[in-house]
Design a protein around this motif. Structure first.
Motif, PDB file in Angstrom:
ATOM      1  N   LYS A   1       7.792   4.892 -10.123  1.00  0.00           N
ATOM      2  CA  LYS A   1       8.154   6.280 -10.435  1.00  0.00           C
ATOM      3  C   LYS A   1       6.933   7.189 -10.466  1.00  0.00           C
ATOM      4  O   LYS A   1       7.036   8.393 -10.217  1.00  0.00           O
ATOM      5  CB  LYS A   1       8.880   6.334 -11.781  1.00  0.00           C
ATOM      6  N   LYS A   2       5.759   6.622 -10.781  1.00  0.00           N
ATOM      7  CA  LYS A   2       4.526   7.416 -10.898  1.00  0.00           C
ATOM      8  C   LYS A   2       3.751   7.532  -9.589  1.00  0.00           C
ATOM      9  O   LYS A   2       2.762   8.251  -9.523  1.00  0.00           O
ATOM     10  CB  LYS A   2       3.592   6.773 -11.942  1.00  0.00           C
ATOM     11  N   LYS A   3       4.163   6.838  -8.566  1.00  0.00           N
ATOM     12  CA  LYS A   3       3.393   6.737  -7.331  1.00  0.00           C
ATOM     13  C   LYS A   3       3.204   8.106  -6.671  1.00  0.00           C
ATOM     14  O   LYS A   3       4.169   8.768  -6.295  1.00  0.00           O
ATOM     15  CB  LYS A   3       4.113   5.785  -6.373  1.00  0.00           C
ATOM     16  N   PRO A   4       1.959   8.580  -6.507  1.00  0.00           N
ATOM     17  CA  PRO A   4       1.706   9.875  -5.861  1.00  0.00           C
ATOM     18  C   PRO A   4       2.107   9.865  -4.385  1.00  0.00           C
ATOM     19  O   PRO A   4       2.197   8.803  -3.751  1.00  0.00           O
ATOM     20  CB  PRO A   4       0.184  10.054  -6.012  1.00  0.00           C
ATOM     21  N   LYS A   5       2.334  11.044  -3.828  1.00  0.00           N
ATOM     22  CA  LYS A   5       2.806  11.152  -2.442  1.00  0.00           C
ATOM     23  C   LYS A   5       1.796  10.639  -1.429  1.00  0.00           C
ATOM     24  O   LYS A   5       2.173  10.160  -0.359  1.00  0.00           O
ATOM     25  CB  LYS A   5       3.175  12.608  -2.130  1.00  0.00           C
ATOM     26  N   ASP A   6       0.495  10.763  -1.732  1.00  0.00           N
ATOM     27  CA  ASP A   6      -0.521  10.319  -0.773  1.00  0.00           C
ATOM     28  C   ASP A   6      -0.967   8.875  -1.009  1.00  0.00           C
ATOM     29  O   ASP A   6      -1.945   8.415  -0.434  1.00  0.00           O
ATOM     30  CB  ASP A   6      -1.737  11.249  -0.803  1.00  0.00           C
ATOM     31  N   ALA A   7      -0.232   8.155  -1.840  1.00  0.00           N
ATOM     32  CA  ALA A   7      -0.618   6.787  -2.186  1.00  0.00           C
ATOM     33  C   ALA A   7      -0.179   5.788  -1.124  1.00  0.00           C
ATOM     34  O   ALA A   7       0.979   5.784  -0.705  1.00  0.00           O
ATOM     35  CB  ALA A   7      -0.012   6.397  -3.524  1.00  0.00           C
ATOM     36  N   PHE A   8      -1.111   4.934  -0.709  1.00  0.00           N
ATOM     37  CA  PHE A   8      -0.708   3.744   0.023  1.00  0.00           C
ATOM     38  C   PHE A   8      -0.092   2.768  -0.963  1.00  0.00           C
ATOM     39  O   PHE A   8       0.916   2.124  -0.686  1.00  0.00           O
ATOM     40  CB  PHE A   8      -1.896   3.101   0.734  1.00  0.00           C
ATOM     41  N   CYS A   9      -0.714   2.677  -2.140  1.00  0.00           N
ATOM     42  CA  CYS A   9      -0.157   1.838  -3.189  1.00  0.00           C
ATOM     43  C   CYS A   9      -0.671   2.313  -4.538  1.00  0.00           C
ATOM     44  O   CYS A   9      -1.638   3.075  -4.628  1.00  0.00           O
ATOM     45  CB  CYS A   9      -0.524   0.364  -2.972  1.00  0.00           C
ATOM     46  N   ILE A  10       0.000   1.881  -5.581  1.00  0.00           N
ATOM     47  CA  ILE A  10      -0.449   2.125  -6.947  1.00  0.00           C
ATOM     48  C   ILE A  10      -0.382   0.796  -7.683  1.00  0.00           C
ATOM     49  O   ILE A  10       0.624   0.097  -7.619  1.00  0.00           O
ATOM     50  CB  ILE A  10       0.391   3.209  -7.658  1.00  0.00           C
ATOM     51  N   VAL A  11      -1.476   0.436  -8.321  1.00  0.00           N
ATOM     52  CA  VAL A  11      -1.531  -0.850  -9.008  1.00  0.00           C
ATOM     53  C   VAL A  11      -1.976  -0.650 -10.448  1.00  0.00           C
ATOM     54  O   VAL A  11      -2.871   0.142 -10.740  1.00  0.00           O
ATOM     55  CB  VAL A  11      -2.479  -1.834  -8.294  1.00  0.00           C
TER      56      VAL A  11
ATOM     57  N   LEU B   1     -10.745   3.126   2.869  1.00  0.00           N
ATOM     58  CA  LEU B   1      -9.704   3.779   2.076  1.00  0.00           C
ATOM     59  C   LEU B   1     -10.310   4.445   0.843  1.00  0.00           C
ATOM     60  O   LEU B   1     -11.409   4.099   0.407  1.00  0.00           O
ATOM     61  CB  LEU B   1      -8.637   2.769   1.640  1.00  0.00           C
ATOM     62  N   THR B   2      -9.584   5.385   0.283  1.00  0.00           N
ATOM     63  CA  THR B   2      -9.994   6.079  -0.938  1.00  0.00           C
ATOM     64  C   THR B   2      -9.366   5.383  -2.136  1.00  0.00           C
ATOM     65  O   THR B   2      -8.200   4.980  -2.080  1.00  0.00           O
ATOM     66  CB  THR B   2      -9.548   7.546  -0.904  1.00  0.00           C
ATOM     67  N   VAL B   3     -10.130   5.244  -3.211  1.00  0.00           N
ATOM     68  CA  VAL B   3      -9.616   4.648  -4.438  1.00  0.00           C
ATOM     69  C   VAL B   3      -9.741   5.667  -5.563  1.00  0.00           C
ATOM     70  O   VAL B   3     -10.809   6.263  -5.747  1.00  0.00           O
ATOM     71  CB  VAL B   3     -10.377   3.358  -4.808  1.00  0.00           C
ATOM     72  N   ARG B   4      -8.668   5.874  -6.305  1.00  0.00           N
ATOM     73  CA  ARG B   4      -8.674   6.823  -7.420  1.00  0.00           C
ATOM     74  C   ARG B   4      -8.063   6.188  -8.653  1.00  0.00           C
ATOM     75  O   ARG B   4      -7.105   5.425  -8.559  1.00  0.00           O
ATOM     76  CB  ARG B   4      -7.898   8.101  -7.064  1.00  0.00           C
ATOM     77  N   PHE B   5      -8.615   6.546  -9.818  1.00  0.00           N
ATOM     78  CA  PHE B   5      -8.080   6.076 -11.082  1.00  0.00           C
ATOM     79  C   PHE B   5      -7.229   7.178 -11.714  1.00  0.00           C
ATOM     80  O   PHE B   5      -7.650   8.327 -11.783  1.00  0.00           O
ATOM     81  CB  PHE B   5      -9.196   5.678 -12.046  1.00  0.00           C
ATOM     82  N   LEU B   6      -6.041   6.820 -12.156  1.00  0.00           N
ATOM     83  CA  LEU B   6      -5.192   7.733 -12.906  1.00  0.00           C
ATOM     84  C   LEU B   6      -5.549   7.653 -14.387  1.00  0.00           C
ATOM     85  O   LEU B   6      -6.144   6.679 -14.843  1.00  0.00           O
ATOM     86  CB  LEU B   6      -3.723   7.372 -12.700  1.00  0.00           C
TER      87      LEU B   6
ATOM     88  N   PRO C   1      -1.758   1.625   5.800  1.00  0.00           N
ATOM     89  CA  PRO C   1      -2.206   2.980   5.449  1.00  0.00           C
ATOM     90  C   PRO C   1      -2.144   3.904   6.654  1.00  0.00           C
ATOM     91  O   PRO C   1      -2.246   3.478   7.805  1.00  0.00           O
ATOM     92  CB  PRO C   1      -3.657   2.757   5.002  1.00  0.00           C
ATOM     93  N   CYS C   2      -1.974   5.191   6.390  1.00  0.00           N
ATOM     94  CA  CYS C   2      -1.972   6.217   7.431  1.00  0.00           C
ATOM     95  C   CYS C   2      -2.622   7.460   6.841  1.00  0.00           C
ATOM     96  O   CYS C   2      -2.881   7.519   5.636  1.00  0.00           O
ATOM     97  CB  CYS C   2      -0.543   6.498   7.897  1.00  0.00           C
ATOM     98  N   PRO C   3      -2.932   8.481   7.654  1.00  0.00           N
ATOM     99  CA  PRO C   3      -3.605   9.665   7.119  1.00  0.00           C
ATOM    100  C   PRO C   3      -2.891  10.314   5.935  1.00  0.00           C
ATOM    101  O   PRO C   3      -3.539  10.868   5.051  1.00  0.00           O
ATOM    102  CB  PRO C   3      -3.641  10.607   8.329  1.00  0.00           C
ATOM    103  N   LYS C   4      -1.563  10.238   5.890  1.00  0.00           N
ATOM    104  CA  LYS C   4      -0.816  10.852   4.791  1.00  0.00           C
ATOM    105  C   LYS C   4      -0.693   9.944   3.575  1.00  0.00           C
ATOM    106  O   LYS C   4      -0.383  10.395   2.484  1.00  0.00           O
ATOM    107  CB  LYS C   4       0.579  11.268   5.271  1.00  0.00           C
ATOM    108  N   LYS C   5      -0.927   8.655   3.775  1.00  0.00           N
ATOM    109  CA  LYS C   5      -0.836   7.681   2.677  1.00  0.00           C
ATOM    110  C   LYS C   5      -2.020   6.723   2.801  1.00  0.00           C
ATOM    111  O   LYS C   5      -1.916   5.662   3.398  1.00  0.00           O
ATOM    112  CB  LYS C   5       0.496   6.926   2.734  1.00  0.00           C
TER     113      LYS C   5
END
Length: 321
Positions: free
Chosen positions: A125-135, A86-91, A46-50
């Protein structure tokens, strides 16, 4: 690390092989020490942008909206404590049809399965730009290829995507039979996905939450570059079946914990305290979430986390000595 190898201590135990079907026997892998992890040129950190872990539910996660909202809240809170810092968000949830994935009926269980690789392609394809990962998380069983029986989860380190299923963690999984309703693996028009409309949703019990948190953090651990652990009893051990998965602890061994710490940069003691707060806190609301009109604050079913809680308290005591 010293605690793990002192005979007088019992915080960390050895890997115990119970049968020839155990993962460590049936899937030989080279062990990964810290230096190999740290110098892996394919590993991403992870980094500040992701810096955000995104969770995407596929299909329904509960029989009612209230249960789904609470279950999501609990998983999000646990993930934020485990990957402390880290930040966790639900889509927003998506139906199976949105993924355009292949699906089939498993010849052994006669239950529905969706193709893990196709789900990973959808998530990429859905992965946001600030994502370290999408699961992705789902209550529907997974298969990685036609020749495999099933898989609990699958992840791609290089793409930062993962998918895992909680289907086999429910006691009524084997009673959902779809024999004859899907002739072969298919990936055609969206109308074919109506078979998932009334797919069974299990009761969210303490054991199901415990197993879900374990699978969630194991698969995300792979995205951080942690391979299957072959050092000590550890969350990152592989598993071939539910019994073996249940034997794995919720904790990381000192070697895998050091790997994760180097990737995120957290304080180990503060991380343990955050995990303890998650177990004890019954008002773990999602920050910024807008409750639905029928929202109620269901008690978090943490009975299955009792031993994990006691273990964390012992670790905190050692670190504070």
């Amino acid at each position: 690390m010293n605690e793990a190898f002192q005979p007088s201590r019992n915080l960390f135990g050895p890997i115990i092989v119970h049968s020839q079907s155990d993962w460590i026997i049936s899937h030989p892998e080279d062990p990964q020490d810290f230096e190999q992890f740290f110098t892996d040129r394919f590993r991403k950190a992870p980094c500040p942008k992701k810096h955000v872990i995104y969770l995407q539910s596929i299909g329904s996660l509960g029989n009612t909206r209230v249960i789904r909202e609470e279950y999501i809240k609990w998983l999000k809170g646990y993930c934020e404590a485990f990957f402390y810092g880290l930040t966790v968000r639900f889509l927003d949830p998506v139906p199976v049809s949105a993924t355009k994935c292949s699906f089939r009926v498993n010849e052994h269980t006669q239950n529905l399965q969706i193709h893990a690789g196709h789900i990973l392609a959808f998530l990429k394809k859905k992965k946001p730009k600030d994502a370290f990962c999408i699961v992705g998380i789902t209550m529907i069983d997974l298969y990685p290829r036609d020749s495999w029986n099933f898989v609990f989860g699958q992840a791609s380190l290089t793409d930062g995507v993962g998918i895992f299923s909680f289907a086999r963690y429910d006691k009524d999984f084997s009673s959902s039979r779809y024999e004859g309703r899907v002739k072969k693996p298919t990936r055609t028009s969206s109308s074919d996905y109506t078979i998932f409309d009334n797919y069974y949703n299990p009761e969210i019990t303490s054991i199901l939450l415990w197993r879900s948190c374990k699978t969630l953090t194991h698969e995300i651990g792979h995205i951080f570059g942690l391979r299957h652990c072959q050092w000590l009893a550890c969350l990152m051990q592989g598993s071939n079946h539910l019994e073996e998965s249940d034997r794995r602890p919720l904790s990381l061994c000192p070697i895998c914990l050091r790997k994760l710490q180097s990737a995120i940069g957290f304080s180990i003691i503060e991380r343990y305290k955050a995990l303890l707060r998650w177990i004890d806190d019954q008002s773990n609301d999602i920050i910024g979430a807008t409750p639905s009109s029928d929202h109620v604050n269901l008690p978090k079913p943490v009975e299955a986390f009792k031993d994990w809680r006691e273990w964390i308290i012992k670790c905190i005591a050692v670190l504070e000595e």
